[in-house]
Scaffold this motif. Structure first.
Motif, PDB file in Angstrom:
ATOM      1  N   MET A   1       7.269   0.746   0.091  1.00 19.33           N
ATOM      2  CA  MET A   1       7.355   0.364   1.508  1.00 19.33           C
ATOM      3  C   MET A   1       8.692   0.845   2.057  1.00 19.33           C
ATOM      4  O   MET A   1       9.747   0.375   1.652  1.00 19.33           O
ATOM      5  N   HIS A   2       8.632   1.762   2.991  1.00 19.35           N
ATOM      6  CA  HIS A   2       9.846   2.368   3.527  1.00 19.35           C
ATOM      7  C   HIS A   2      10.417   1.497   4.643  1.00 19.35           C
ATOM      8  O   HIS A   2       9.668   1.024   5.514  1.00 19.35           O
ATOM      9  N   PRO A   3      11.737   1.281   4.649  1.00 19.16           N
ATOM     10  CA  PRO A   3      12.357   0.481   5.722  1.00 19.16           C
ATOM     11  C   PRO A   3      12.059   1.022   7.120  1.00 19.16           C
ATOM     12  O   PRO A   3      11.994   0.248   8.085  1.00 19.16           O
ATOM     13  N   LYS A   4      11.878   2.352   7.221  1.00 21.88           N
ATOM     14  CA  LYS A   4      11.570   2.933   8.525  1.00 21.88           C
ATOM     15  C   LYS A   4      10.245   2.411   9.069  1.00 21.88           C
ATOM     16  O   LYS A   4      10.080   2.249  10.285  1.00 21.88           O
ATOM     17  N   ASN A   5       9.289   2.160   8.167  1.00 14.20           N
ATOM     18  CA  ASN A   5       7.996   1.627   8.603  1.00 14.20           C
ATOM     19  C   ASN A   5       8.139   0.226   9.170  1.00 14.20           C
ATOM     20  O   ASN A   5       7.481  -0.133  10.158  1.00 14.20           O
ATOM     21  N   PHE A 105       4.519  -8.521   4.944  1.00 10.46           N
ATOM     22  CA  PHE A 105       3.806  -9.238   3.882  1.00 10.46           C
ATOM     23  C   PHE A 105       2.571  -8.455   3.439  1.00 10.46           C
ATOM     24  O   PHE A 105       2.279  -8.355   2.235  1.00 10.46           O
ATOM     25  N   LEU A 106       1.850  -7.882   4.387  1.00  8.43           N
ATOM     26  CA  LEU A 106       0.683  -7.073   4.043  1.00  8.43           C
ATOM     27  C   LEU A 106       1.092  -5.839   3.237  1.00  8.43           C
ATOM     28  O   LEU A 106       0.407  -5.452   2.279  1.00  8.43           O
ATOM     29  N   CYS A 107       2.215  -5.228   3.615  1.00  8.43           N
ATOM     30  CA  CYS A 107       2.718  -4.064   2.862  1.00  8.43           C
ATOM     31  C   CYS A 107       3.092  -4.461   1.440  1.00  8.43           C
ATOM     32  O   CYS A 107       2.739  -3.758   0.477  1.00  8.43           O
ATOM     33  N   LYS A 108       3.793  -5.577   1.304  1.00  6.36           N
ATOM     34  CA  LYS A 108       4.187  -6.050  -0.023  1.00  6.36           C
ATOM     35  C   LYS A 108       2.971  -6.370  -0.881  1.00  6.36           C
ATOM     36  O   LYS A 108       3.016  -6.255  -2.115  1.00  6.36           O
ATOM     37  N   SER A 109       1.884  -6.784  -0.229  1.00  7.12           N
ATOM     38  CA  SER A 109       0.657  -7.137  -0.952  1.00  7.12           C
ATOM     39  C   SER A 109      -0.250  -5.938  -1.179  1.00  7.12           C
ATOM     40  O   SER A 109      -1.370  -6.086  -1.674  1.00  7.12           O
ATOM     41  N   LYS A 110       0.249  -4.733  -0.768  1.00  6.22           N
ATOM     42  CA  LYS A 110      -0.497  -3.481  -0.959  1.00  6.22           C
ATOM     43  C   LYS A 110      -1.853  -3.493  -0.244  1.00  6.22           C
ATOM     44  O   LYS A 110      -2.870  -3.025  -0.777  1.00  6.22           O
ATOM     45  N   ILE A 111      -1.856  -4.063   0.954  1.00  9.27           N
ATOM     46  CA  ILE A 111      -3.053  -4.065   1.786  1.00  9.27           C
ATOM     47  C   ILE A 111      -3.085  -2.764   2.599  1.00  9.27           C
ATOM     48  O   ILE A 111      -2.096  -2.391   3.229  1.00  9.27           O
TER      49      ILE A 111
END
Length: 487
Positions: A1-5, A105-111
């Protein structure tokens, strides 16, 4: 997960909520006026130890500010932008923060497609989007709830306890957080057959610390008890936001979430299996939907959990589609998803214009408020319909008002007087006795000229010998009590 996103997502949501927030020129809703003014008082005089401004409510006795952290968070915006602009900027920023944390949270959960799900949450209901624009704690509470779930997943117990402590200082809705934690504890027990007591112990310690390490202790304990068990349970009687929607209104205001909610059930039945987190979010969505049927206010929790349940369950279903070689179907779904978000966003901004009118009329009372500020002595008692309190308090905190913030606060203060008060406002109280004077002995009466105050104005006219109009315009009137004429 890139901080830019994450930064890009924040920019997107800040743009959305800034546009929505600044479509009308004034503070949106009612409570935003009260909250930002209370924050200004804290900024200038320190924490509020007494609340004399709503005299005939429970707030005038043993006061404790159970959301003092919210005041502190609003203070920088007042310092840099002033009251009205500070209220609007802080509301837009807090809403953007909530949706950015949801996206994170969705990014961290690989959604997959986290921005789609986050935008779906934002546009799923105009009613809910409107509530995100109000100057209230709800966006921050949602942020803490999402962080709580992440800390539960990652077993970050110290941060979990800290989140509970902060929640107690922010909002009486910390009981919702505790319920969400308990639900996770039970789901964890079902799926792993293990009991992890830390899931309960650390939040409990955080809550206890938040209650005890508190500038309002011990009054905060009694005020929380009243707020949670008396006000929130009784307020269905008086406040529309706690009442249930009629059936078709319920469906209309939750249609998008219900469609995805139903799709989640279909996929689970088709797959004949469910993961721990799928079960967790689905259970919470079911619970809060049942609660939403009873109280429209619970939509605040139903929609995010319905979206989370759908995101997790559908995400688990994508590999099955890819294995079946249905890549063409996936591309079609992506296009339909983009069209759906554009359509929902367009509808949301169009319908929001009508929603703004619900409280926009408060600014029409500016003439009366300014006259009162320049002509009524400090400390004078003003009889008013409770809905007008936030704006009048915002304009002038040097005066004292009979009722305000929540009608239940007035009911709990004196049920007998409150019944007569409601009789005046509803036009049910007749007779020679002037109960405005007898029960409250105010110095002045403020009355709007809209339908909310028609019966109040008629009551004053019926006892006109006790009043003298000292200011009037097309929107409102201020009347002075002629005490010499009262027997």
């Amino acid at each position: 997960m890139h901080p830019k996103n994450i930064a890009l997502a924040f920019a997107v949501f800040l743009l959305i909520f800034s546009i929505a927030q600044f479509m009308p020129p004034n503070i949106i809703g009612f409570d935003g006026y009260y909250h930002i003014k209370a924050a200004e008082i804290v900024k200038e005089k320190g924490l509020i130890r007494e609340f004399p401004w709503a005299k005939h409510t429970i707030l005038s006795e043993n006061y404790a500010d159970i959301q003092f952290l919210f005041r502190l968070l609003q203070m920088p915006f007042i310092a840099f932008f002033g009251l009205a602009l500070g209220a609007k900027i802080s509301a837009a920023l807090f809403a953007a923060l909530a949706f950015t944390i949801f996206y994170w949270f969705l990014c961290k959960s690989k959604i997959k497609f986290p921005l789609f799900w986050s935008l779906l949450y934002a546009f799923a209901s105009v009613e809910l989007m409107y509530r995100f624009l109000l100057g209230r704690q709800m966006p921050l509470a949602i942020s803490l709830i999402i962080l709580t779930i992440y800390f539960l997943q990652e077993k970050k117990y110290l941060l979990l306890g800290l989140a509970s402590l902060i929640f107690v200082w922010l909002y009486s809705g910390f009981v919702i957080q505790l319920f969400i934690i308990l639900a996770y504890f039970l789901i964890e027990k079902i799926f792993t057959k293990k009991i992890d007591c830390k899931i309960i112990i650390y939040p409990a310690l955080g809550v206890i610390a938040g209650l005890l390490i508190n500038p309002y202790f011990p009054n905060n304990i009694s005020m929380l008890y009243i707020q949670i068990f008396k006000v929130n349970l009784l307020s269905n009687l008086y406040n529309v936001e706690w009442k249930p929607w009629p059936f078709f209104e319920l469906i209309k205001n939750n249609l998008v979430a219900l469609v995805y909610f139903s799709l989640s059930f279909f996929i689970i039945i088709k797959n004949k299996k469910i993961s721990k987190m799928d079960a967790y979010f689905l259970s919470l969505a079911i619970f809060f939907f049942a609660y939403t049927i009873l109280s429209r206010r619970m939509q605040e929790y139903f929609i995010p959990f319905a979206v989370l349940a759908s995101a997790f369950i559908i995400n688990d279903y994508f590999p099955s589609l890819e294995k079946c070689g249905k890549n063409k179907l996936l591309k079609i779904l992506k296009i339909l998803g983009i069209i759906l978000i554009i359509a929902l966003g367009s509808i949301s901004f169009a319908v929001l214009k009508k929603s703004y009118l619900d409280a926009e009329f408060l600014h029409d009372y500016n003439g009366c408020a300014e006259w009162m500020k320049g002509n009524i002595p400090k400390g004078s008692l003003i009889f008013t319909n409770a809905y007008a309190f936030p704006y009048l308090f915002f304009k002038n905190s040097d005066l004292i008002y009979t009722h305000g913030i929540d009608l239940t606060y007035s009911y709990l203060h004196d049920p007998e007087k409150f019944e007569r008060y409601m009789g005046i406002l509803q036009g049910n109280l007749k007779g020679k006795t002037d109960f405005i004077v007898q029960d409250y002995a105010p110095d002045y009466v403020f009355s709007g000229k809209l339908k909310q105050d028609v019966q109040l104005f008629k009551y004053v006219v019926a006892h006109k010998e006790n009043y003298k109009a000292v200011y009037e315009d097309e929107w409102c009137a201020v009347l002075k009590i002629e005490k010499k004429k009262i027997e």
